[in-house]
Design an enzyme around this catalytic site. Structure first.
Site, PDB file in Angstrom:
ATOM      1  N   GLY A 180     -28.555  37.848  25.265  1.00 14.62           N
ATOM      2  CA  GLY A 180     -27.614  37.061  24.471  1.00 14.62           C
ATOM      3  C   GLY A 180     -26.764  36.149  25.334  1.00 14.62           C
TER       4      GLY A 180
ATOM      5  N   GLY B 228     -29.922  44.628  25.798  1.00 10.93           N
ATOM      6  CA  GLY B 228     -30.694  44.879  26.994  1.00 10.93           C
ATOM      7  C   GLY B 228     -29.864  45.420  28.130  1.00 10.93           C
TER       8      GLY B 228
ATOM      9  N   ILE C 109     -18.311  53.866  37.162  1.00  8.37           N
ATOM     10  CA  ILE C 109     -19.649  53.427  36.781  1.00  8.37           C
ATOM     11  C   ILE C 109     -20.289  54.535  35.948  1.00  8.37           C
ATOM     12  CG2 ILE C 109     -21.919  52.713  37.600  1.00  8.37           C
ATOM     13  CD1 ILE C 109     -19.665  50.667  38.082  1.00  8.37           C
ATOM     14  N   LEU C 110     -20.508  54.270  34.674  1.00  7.28           N
ATOM     15  CA  LEU C 110     -20.993  55.296  33.757  1.00  7.28           C
ATOM     16  C   LEU C 110     -22.457  55.633  34.003  1.00  7.28           C
ATOM     17  CD1 LEU C 110     -19.305  54.040  30.452  1.00  7.28           C
ATOM     18  CD2 LEU C 110     -18.440  55.718  32.100  1.00  7.28           C
TER      19      LEU C 110
ATOM     20  N   THR D  54     -28.289  51.437  34.972  1.00  6.66           N
ATOM     21  CA  THR D  54     -28.100  50.289  34.094  1.00  6.66           C
ATOM     22  C   THR D  54     -27.048  49.337  34.654  1.00  6.66           C
ATOM     23  OG1 THR D  54     -26.545  51.568  32.735  1.00  6.66           O
ATOM     24  CG2 THR D  54     -28.851  51.528  32.029  1.00  6.66           C
TER      25      THR D  54
ATOM     26  N   GLU E 294     -20.515  40.671  33.217  1.00  2.75           N
ATOM     27  CA  GLU E 294     -20.358  39.264  33.592  1.00  2.75           C
ATOM     28  C   GLU E 294     -19.905  39.036  35.026  1.00  2.75           C
ATOM     29  OE1 GLU E 294     -18.865  36.850  29.862  1.00  2.75           O
ATOM     30  OE2 GLU E 294     -18.294  38.955  29.656  1.00  2.75           O
TER      31      GLU E 294
END
Length: 775
Positions: A281, A507, A667-668, A672, A742
């Site tokens: 997106g 994503g 950072i979870l 990813t 971002e």
């Protein structure tokens, strides 16, 4: 969907450890109601582990339906015809040949389109998400070069495309402002972003610059950029009486439902928008004219419609990043501490959208300075409405700011990292607020050690054959946002739980990370947790943008979880080992609740529900307003390190190494998150080296609307990218996590430009850095 559920069952997460002994309560941790959050302090169970994506198996098997893959009975296929002038009126429309073509069922123009209201412009109200506020095929007026002027419906896509080519349109042109110089000559206006002026002044910055011992004062430019997500913008729509069903590729399902309801004069709950899978997106997948046109054509034809934009169609009607002209001036004392920081300039936009590129945002918080002057002015063009694109403002603003700092460091003979660290602020330079968490120095020091920054040589001195080699560095920064996201719902059964919220996964692994967090919070295995999203009928109003979705979802789920625990303790009653405890004294563990400091005081969810004779417990709750941003200055940070090779004969430029060192709170999911960091860096390499929407200022037409002519990075352009992070939780953010989506693009262009200067001694201030600028 069953395929998604099967994929989730296949994910093998480790069983939750007993949390009662592991959790240390942090008095300054964030939680609804101001209570400590046990998940911030301890990494346990699933959070912090590199879990593979729960939707991965579905996608690699080709079983994940995207917007253009929903089969609807009796569906027709749409094709668009675009205007070829920037401003004027349609004087003739010859649709006879198209209407007579094989398979054609409808040709829609302004002459027969249903009456519709304009799209509610994004950010003008809570759920508005229109890319512009223009009439959609309601009259003969043309507002930009590329505006849709006709739509064809046919039995197949090939028939629709052919028939569209048979339509002939004549125009009466009016004078359009399509050149930036002319737009600036007509006058500029102050820019505003999210309702706030893009202007700030503290002290006499110009005078301080003039008096400074060391100074730079330069102009930098960035071009237009177009959105190029792998998945083309697409929509499948059907009317069921007065109800509209929409399968869309969108970053905002709830917003789209409300906005489409406004367009067609129906209630929000009469529009059902789903978007379970989105192939990228980056800010471009909001509400544009193609969704409205597809719904209008479906209404007119009385049949479902699929409309997928061609790559050219995306360039014609979906906005991208707009052009900027920036001035950065820095004045420093003999020690290199800033006396003046000036970042001003001009950006272009249309009269029909609300996003001037806010390139001054990084300068507001990145450095301490005695005086500051920031200002964005807007010039208006007759062009496709520009929009958000990954790190709007920061992506191009860091190019100018961080290039200027490198220029100052070179002039002073100071190491670029040391100059940045000498100007580290101890509080927010514009608001005076304390930072919630700021580990910039650690990111730089750790990154420099791993990258081998100490081996850097003077500009133009390192060479291997024809190749000049240089290294550069830049600061990355992106603010923390948490937009009000509305409620989340938890449905607890004896066998597991479902989380429902109208959020999105484009994503970036949202479903995976949130399943990890929910599983740990509930004390369940990941296979016992279902995370439902991408549906406007679910609770919540979550937008996937501004790197804020993780915090927004997390805050909503935390509120719902607290409500769930409160209800469970009521149901447990006096016969439970949990009797007399409140929600702050228990934690989810081993499929139930336990006292925080006594793991033996435990009762399973199944036991609590059985004793209360309940098959399930459903709760829904909203989080508090994002007040943390009013008390703290909250940002993610990073240090970007780049090595380039420039061919001294041909000017060819290759990025040979890149390292991103990040400070983004907790950072979870390292797997990813690393993917997000690398993806942002790759997009930043495109911004630095090749991306440019070529726009003919004579006609207002985009001239390179294809991936053959608009270049994005391919494998040969991208080196091995190393990423690292501090993983220090932010005590004032939900789950201790700030956004990672971002920040990866910010600082990249400057790091590349600074490395090019170190390799060649040539300073490039106009993006992209193409070989003609290096010869």
């Amino acid at each position: 969907m069953k395929a998604v559920e099967d994929a989730k069952q296949a994910v093998q997460g480790a069983a939750s450890a007993v949390m009662a002994k592991a959790v240390q309560m942090a008095p300054d941790s964030w939680m609804p109601g101001g209570k400590p959050d046990p998940l911030i302090r301890a990494q346990h169970g699933h959070v912090g582990r590199p879990i593979s994506r729960v939707d991965g198996p579905v996608k690699v098997q080709g079983a994940a339906p995207y917007a253009a893959e929903f089969p609807l009975d009796g569906m027709l296929y749409a094709a668009l015809v675009f205007s070829t002038i920037a401003k004027g009126k349609i004087t003739a429309l010859d649709t006879d040949a198209a209407e007579a073509a094989t398979g054609v069922k409808l040709v829609m123009t302004y002459r027969n389109a249903p009456r519709m209201k304009p799209m509610p412009l994004f950010m003008t109200s809570e759920k508005a998400c229109g890319g512009n506020d223009l009439p959609v095929m309601q009259d003969a007026q043309v507002y930009w070069n590329g505006e849709p002027v006709a739509l064809v419906l046919a039995d197949t896509q090939e028939q629709a495309d052919h028939a569209a080519s048979l339509i002939h349109v004549a125009f009466e042109e009016e004078h359009a402002i399509t050149a930036l110089a002319e737009a600036k000559a007509k006058g500029v206006e102050p820019g505003q972003f999210m309702g706030q002026p893009l202007k700030f002044e503290n002290g006499a910055a110009e005078q301080a610059l003039a008096d400074a011992a060391h100074k730079v004062d330069q102009r930098y430019t960035t071009p237009r950029h177009s959105h190029n997500a792998i998945e083309l913008h697409a929509v499948a729509v059907a009317w069921e009486g007065d109800r509209l069903r929409v399968h869309d590729a969108t970053q905002m399902v709830a917003h789209s439902a409300w906005s489409l309801g406004h367009v067609f004069g129906i209630a929000e709950d009469q529009v059902h928008v789903t978007s379970p899978f989105v192939g990228g997106g980056f800010g471009g997948k909001g509400l544009w004219q193609h969704q409205v046109l597809a719904a209008a054509a479906a209404k007119l034809a009385g049949r479902p419609v699929r409309l997928m934009l061609s790559r050219e169609g995306v360039y014609r009607i979906v906005g991208g990043r707009t052009i900027t002209e920036q001035r950065v001036a820095l004045g420093a004392d003999a020690e290199g501490r800033f006396d003046a920081l000036i970042h001003t300039g001009t950006t272009a936009m249309s009269h029909h959208n609300v996003l001037p590129e806010p390139f001054i945002l990084p300068a507001r918080s990145a450095y301490a300075t005695k005086t500051m002057k920031l200002d964005v002015e807007v010039a208006y063009l007759d062009m496709v409405a520009n929009t958000f694109m990954r790190a709007p403002g920061e992506a191009v603003g860091t190019f100018a700011l961080e290039s200027a700092i490198d220029e100052l460091a070179h002039d002073m003979g100071v190491d670029p990292i040391e100059l940045r660290l000498r100007n580290e602020p101890d509080k927010d330079p514009t608001t005076g607020a304390p930072f919630s968490s700021r580990e910039v120095e650690k990111a730089f020091r750790d990154g420099a050690e791993r990258f081998g920054w100490a081996n850097r040589q003077a500009p133009g001195t390192r060479r291997e054959g024809e190749w000049l080699i240089g290294t550069g560095v830049a600061t990355a920064t992106y603010p923390y946002y948490r937009m009000p996201g509305g409620a989340a719902r938890i449905t607890l059964t004896p066998n597991g739980a479902a989380i429902d919220i109208a959020a999105h996964d484009m994503g970036m692994g949202t479903a995976t990370a949130q399943t990890q967090v929910a599983a740990d919070r509930l004390g369940l295995d990941m296979a016992q947790v279902t995370f439902n999203y991408g549906d406007s009928t679910l609770p919540g109003v979550v937008m996937a943008g501004g790197s804020q979705q993780t915090a927004a979802i997390g805050a909503s789920v935390m509120a719902a979880h607290r409500a769930l625990v409160t209800e469970l303790l009521k149901l447990a009653g006096n016969d439970s080992p949990l009797a007399g405890l409140d929600a702050d004294e228990v934690v989810g563990v081993n499929g139930g609740l336990a006292k925080i400091d006594d793991a033996s005081a435990h009762e399973s969810y199944a036991s609590i529900l059985a004793r209360a004779q309940r098959n399930e417990l459903v709760v829904e709750a909203e989080p508090p307003s994002p007040l943390e941003t009013t008390h703290w200055s909250m940002h993610s940070h990073g240090a970007m390190f780049c090595e380039v090779r420039v061919n001294a004969v041909t000017g060819e430029l290759r990025v040979s190494r890149f390292l991103g060192s990040f400070d983004c709170g907790r950072i979870l999911n390292p797997k990813t998150a690393a993917s997000q960091f690398r993806g942002g860096i790759i997009m930043g390499l495109g911004l630095a080296l090749m991306e440019e929407t070529q726009y003919d200022e004579r006609s207002g037409r985009i001239m390179n609307p294809s991936l053959a002519e608009y270049h994005v990075p391919v494998h040969m352009d991208v080196p091995e990218i190393e990423v690292m992070w501090t993983d220090i939780p932010d005590p004032h953010a939900p789950m201790g996590a700030r956004g990672v989506g971002e920040i990866g693009i910010t600082g990249v262009a400057a790091a590349v430009a600074n490395a090019v200067f170190n390799a060649t001694g040539k300073r490039v201030r106009d993006l992209p850095i193409t070989l003609d600028k290096l010869l």
